[in-house]
Design an enzyme around this catalytic site. Structure first.
Site, PDB file in Angstrom:
ATOM      1  N   ASP A 112       0.801  -1.187   0.003  1.00 43.00           N
ATOM      2  CA  ASP A 112       0.057   0.054   0.294  1.00 43.00           C
ATOM      3  C   ASP A 112       0.890   1.109  -0.001  1.00 43.00           C
ATOM      4  O   ASP A 112       0.237   2.446   0.379  1.00 43.00           O
ATOM      5  CB  ASP A 112      -0.999   0.106   1.229  1.00 43.00           C
ATOM      6  CG  ASP A 112      -0.298  -0.014   2.816  1.00 43.00           C
ATOM      7  OD1 ASP A 112       1.017  -0.361   2.544  1.00 43.00           O
ATOM      8  OD2 ASP A 112      -0.832   0.127   3.691  1.00 43.00           O
ATOM      9  N   LYS A 163       4.029   3.057  16.130  1.00 40.91           N
ATOM     10  CA  LYS A 163       3.173   3.905  16.542  1.00 40.91           C
ATOM     11  C   LYS A 163       3.552   4.544  18.121  1.00 40.91           C
ATOM     12  O   LYS A 163       2.660   4.419  18.718  1.00 40.91           O
ATOM     13  CB  LYS A 163       2.026   3.448  16.284  1.00 40.91           C
ATOM     14  CG  LYS A 163       1.847   3.172  14.780  1.00 40.91           C
ATOM     15  CD  LYS A 163       0.020   2.517  14.679  1.00 40.91           C
ATOM     16  CE  LYS A 163       0.269   2.099  13.055  1.00 40.91           C
ATOM     17  NZ  LYS A 163       0.547   0.946  12.807  1.00 40.91           N
ATOM     18  N   ASP A 222       2.174   6.881   1.326  1.00 44.31           N
ATOM     19  CA  ASP A 222       1.389   5.787   1.957  1.00 44.31           C
ATOM     20  C   ASP A 222      -0.195   6.061   1.394  1.00 44.31           C
ATOM     21  O   ASP A 222      -0.529   7.259   1.827  1.00 44.31           O
ATOM     22  CB  ASP A 222       1.435   6.096   3.811  1.00 44.31           C
ATOM     23  CG  ASP A 222       0.797   4.777   4.108  1.00 44.31           C
ATOM     24  OD1 ASP A 222      -0.128   4.159   3.677  1.00 44.31           O
ATOM     25  OD2 ASP A 222       0.857   4.969   5.436  1.00 44.31           O
TER      26      ASP A 222
HETATM   27  P1  GTP Z   1      -5.867  -0.969   7.696  1.00 48.44           P
HETATM   28  O1  GTP Z   1      -6.680  -1.883   7.804  1.00 48.44           O
HETATM   29  O2  GTP Z   1      -6.490   0.079   7.112  1.00 48.44           O
HETATM   30  O3  GTP Z   1      -4.853  -0.337   8.667  1.00 48.44           O
HETATM   31  O4  GTP Z   1      -4.849  -1.575   6.389  1.00 48.44           O
HETATM   32  P2  GTP Z   1      -4.076  -2.794   6.388  1.00 48.44           P
HETATM   33  O5  GTP Z   1      -4.190  -3.587   7.381  1.00 48.44           O
HETATM   34  O6  GTP Z   1      -4.510  -3.455   4.982  1.00 48.44           O
HETATM   35  O7  GTP Z   1      -2.526  -2.228   6.281  1.00 48.44           O
HETATM   36  P3  GTP Z   1      -1.510  -1.867   7.210  1.00 48.44           P
HETATM   37  O8  GTP Z   1      -0.874  -0.621   6.844  1.00 48.44           O
HETATM   38  O9  GTP Z   1      -1.851  -2.251   8.416  1.00 48.44           O
HETATM   39  O10 GTP Z   1      -0.433  -3.037   6.476  1.00 48.44           O
HETATM   40  C1  GTP Z   1       0.572  -2.744   6.010  1.00 48.44           C
HETATM   41  C2  GTP Z   1       0.835  -3.787   4.874  1.00 48.44           C
HETATM   42  O11 GTP Z   1       0.561  -5.288   5.143  1.00 48.44           O
HETATM   43  C3  GTP Z   1      -0.182  -3.576   3.723  1.00 48.44           C
HETATM   44  O12 GTP Z   1       0.222  -3.740   2.418  1.00 48.44           O
HETATM   45  C4  GTP Z   1      -1.276  -5.103   3.886  1.00 48.44           C
HETATM   46  O13 GTP Z   1      -1.904  -5.275   2.696  1.00 48.44           O
HETATM   47  C5  GTP Z   1      -0.293  -5.921   4.556  1.00 48.44           C
HETATM   48  N1  GTP Z   1      -0.999  -6.863   5.451  1.00 48.44           N
HETATM   49  C6  GTP Z   1      -1.452  -6.405   6.663  1.00 48.44           C
HETATM   50  N2  GTP Z   1      -1.933  -7.318   7.477  1.00 48.44           N
HETATM   51  C7  GTP Z   1      -1.601  -8.542   6.538  1.00 48.44           C
HETATM   52  C8  GTP Z   1      -1.853 -10.003   6.693  1.00 48.44           C
HETATM   53  O14 GTP Z   1      -2.555 -10.534   7.720  1.00 48.44           O
HETATM   54  N3  GTP Z   1      -1.664 -10.952   5.627  1.00 48.44           N
HETATM   55  C9  GTP Z   1      -0.892 -10.352   4.670  1.00 48.44           C
HETATM   56  N4  GTP Z   1      -0.630 -11.212   3.842  1.00 48.44           N
HETATM   57  N5  GTP Z   1      -0.541  -8.983   4.649  1.00 48.44           N
HETATM   58  C10 GTP Z   1      -1.002  -8.379   5.422  1.00 48.44           C
END
Ligand code: GTP
Length: 363
Positions: A112, A163, A222
């Protein structure tokens, strides 16, 4: 020859981008009419990466296969989180251990992030330092939403805090969501359960003096929140349209910067832009004004509509004489009836037939 591999983490739920993310994973959100993932593939390929492993859930895999973004010469493999058990940010790396192999360090990036970084330089710095992990570090004004690095001697990270409250952040150097790991790091990730690389792996590596940072000053954004998504589109649109010849339209007005994908039609006396991005086959009626907004593919907008600072999802239908206000998000296939004023959020497929003036979710 060793193949340079990258793992792209893209299996999160993108809750902050709901309701738009109900219908598509964050990594497929269009950035100036091209899925983010395609921009990521391009950046990796330009830096000598040969293979990308997509760590996703089954639904995200389905969406990616359906949209089949251009691979830019990369060999693609999928590693799928178990059903109903998202593995976090480190769990998917452990799960992909066999695909990644143990012969060389590899790059990991969040799916992302819009970044145009020198991945090759990051990789080479990692190899030279002998670290187990090297994080790309960016400088930001408010580090409290990110993982923050407290630097020690050289490029060693003394402490890594995810964070922290703003007044407790030890620096404004944050994890850009891109890092290089040596295969030894697999030993630090327990298997079969969700693990956070930021909360469970980096802090231990920092304590052991095996976590390094590399300051990067390329383009980095981001897209996690709607305002960040719009801002990323604005910045990229600016950079793409800086040197292009501005076309004059006959019956309508284009106020650059503007991006129109193929098949877009615009009715007379409409004023499009500045900062309007219209996806494939978007149909715009007469006397419409659109600025500071991203309109996904196949949207239909009837006459006398004004849209300012909004995101409109795929195949949504907007009726006549509608005013769509700043920060409004209308998800895919939603329908807005004639003569309405709208702010807030509209869920996928929802039909709106009354004014929504307070920021609320309309489902
Ligand atoms: P929010 O729910 O809005 O916080 O978004 P997110 O959880 O999709 O993104 P976050 O910024 O927390 O995670 C950073 C990256 O890791 C993102 O590209 C997510 O798609 C990826 N990511 C987060 N959790 C997982 C997971 O459980 N499995 C996988 N394969 N990727 C994950």
């Amino acid at each position: 020859m060793t193949r340079l591999k990258a793992v792209i983490l893209a299996g999160g739920f993108a809750t902050r981008l709901r309701p738009l993310s109900c219908a598509r994973p964050k990594t497929l959100f269009p950035i100036v009419n091209k899925p983010l993932l395609e921009w990521i593939f391009q950046g990796l390929s330009d830096n000598g990466v040969n293979e990308a492993i997509l760590a996703v859930n089954a639904l995200t895999q389905f969406h990616i296969k359906q949209q089949h973004p251009r691979k830019h010469g990369l060999k693609l493999k999928f590693s799928i989180d178990p059903p109903k058990t998202p593995l976090g940010t480190a769990g998917p790396i452990k799960k992909a251990e066999k695909l990644i192999g143990h012969d060389a360090p590899f790059i990991v990036l969040n799916g992302d992030i819009f970044a145009y970084l020198n991945y090759k330089e990051l990789f080479d710095t990692h190899v030279k330092s002998g670290a187990l992990a090297t994080i790309a570090l960016c400088k930001v004004d408010d580090p409290s939403r990110y993982g923050v690095a407290e630097m020690g001697k050289g490029n060693c990270i003394k402490r890594f805090i995810e964070k922290p409250p703003r007044d407790k952040a030890p620096s404004n150097l944050i994890n850009a969501g891109v890092y290089v790991l040596s295969p030894k790091v697999f030993d630090y990730i327990p298997s079969g359960r969700p693990v956070s690389v930021e909360r469970e792996v980096f802090p231990i590596l920092a304590e052991e003096g095996k976590l390094f940072g590399h300051f990067v000053n390329g383009l980095w954004m981001d897209i996690g929140k709607p305002e960040e998504y719009l801002e990323t589109n604005r910045i990229i649109l600016d950079s793409l349209t800086k040197n292009i010849k501005q076309k004059k339209a006959k019956n309508f007005e284009l106020n650059y910067p503007v991006a129109l994908d193929t098949g877009v039609s615009i009715g007379e006396k409409s004023v499009i832009g500045p900062y309007a991005i219209l996806g494939k086959n978007v149909k715009v009626g007469k006397n419409v004004q659109i600025n500071n907004s991203v309109i996904f593919a196949d949207v239909t907008i009837d006459d006398c509509v004004s849209i300012d600072g909004a995101i409109i999802g795929e195949a949504a239908k907007i009726g006549k004489n509608v005013k769509i206000c700043c920060d409004c998000i209308i998800a895919d296939h939603a329908k807005v009836r004639d003569n309405l004023e709208l702010s807030g959020k509209v869920c996928p497929g929802k039909e709106v037939s009354e004014n929504v003036l307070k920021p609320k979710v309309h489902c």
